[in-house]
Enzyme design. Sequence first.
Site, PDB file in Angstrom:
ATOM      1  CG  HIS A  81      -5.525  -0.535  -1.831  1.00 32.35           C
ATOM      2  ND1 HIS A  81      -4.421  -0.225  -2.241  1.00 32.35           N
ATOM      3  CD2 HIS A  81      -5.408  -0.006  -0.528  1.00 32.35           C
ATOM      4  CE1 HIS A  81      -3.542   0.619  -1.406  1.00 32.35           C
ATOM      5  NE2 HIS A  81      -4.467   0.867  -0.269  1.00 32.35           N
TER       6      HIS A  81
ATOM      7  CG  ASP B 117      -5.456   0.189  -5.559  1.00 36.58           C
ATOM      8  OD1 ASP B 117      -5.852   1.199  -4.818  1.00 36.58           O
ATOM      9  OD2 ASP B 117      -4.395  -0.492  -5.228  1.00 36.58           O
TER      10      ASP B 117
ATOM     11  CB  CYS C  78      -0.971   0.012   1.184  1.00 39.85           C
ATOM     12  SG  CYS C  78      -2.192  -1.421   1.315  1.00 39.85           S
TER      13      CYS C  78
END
Length: 246
Positions: free
Chosen positions: A216, A184, A129
């Site tokens: 995500h 995402d 991330c």
Amino acid sequence: MTMLDIPTPDGTADAYLAFPADGAPHPAVLLYMDAFGLRPHLKSMADRLAEAGYTVLVPNVFYRHGRAPVVELPEFINPAERPEIIQQLGPAARTLTPEGAMRDAAVYLDWLAASPLTTDGPVGVTGYCMGAGLALRTAGTHPDRVAAAAGFHGAYLATDAPDSPHLLAERITAELYFGHADHDSTNPAEQIARLDKALATAGVRHRTEVYEGAHHGFTQADTAMYGAEATDRHWAALLELLGRTL
């Protein structure tokens, strides 16, 4: 496996260190956390890398805000049911600027280089991330020290901002791998294309893949975004990259 404190120019970073049981020197890996931070699941990921033969440092990059966990987390994180967790993480995230993050990166790399548990030579970096952007920045800021960098379900890697991580591409000498999630909102197709173009133009050895059906956060087994198939694919790609470069 141990928790430790690392002095930095801005304070003291708490960090987790995982290493093979033989206590011998092994290649170093710097693992950058996602926004939920240093917690049992990330420690288990570091442990898995240690079992594969690496000495792994996982710093709490939000240490300026507080020691990990910087917010109270449930055992299973579902932001849809607990949106306040994301809101609570905002102040911690704002303590980390690109400049501060790269001051920290130099300290983490120095610590790894000085450790008797690491071999001489460049390190590998992996990030998740927000950590994928930190991995990319670290490769571009410390090109003489990073041989490989990987990022998974990365966020905001190639934005219009003047300090977007992809703008460091021309400084990178490491080999890169990115595993993107195709669901995402923080990393849309145009940003993936912009990152690829920047890396290709700079002549950076890299491979990027978009994981179909992945969300995500897909590597984080303690969250609602987890995807087992995509996570297995991530492990295969990461271990192959590290094995070849370190």
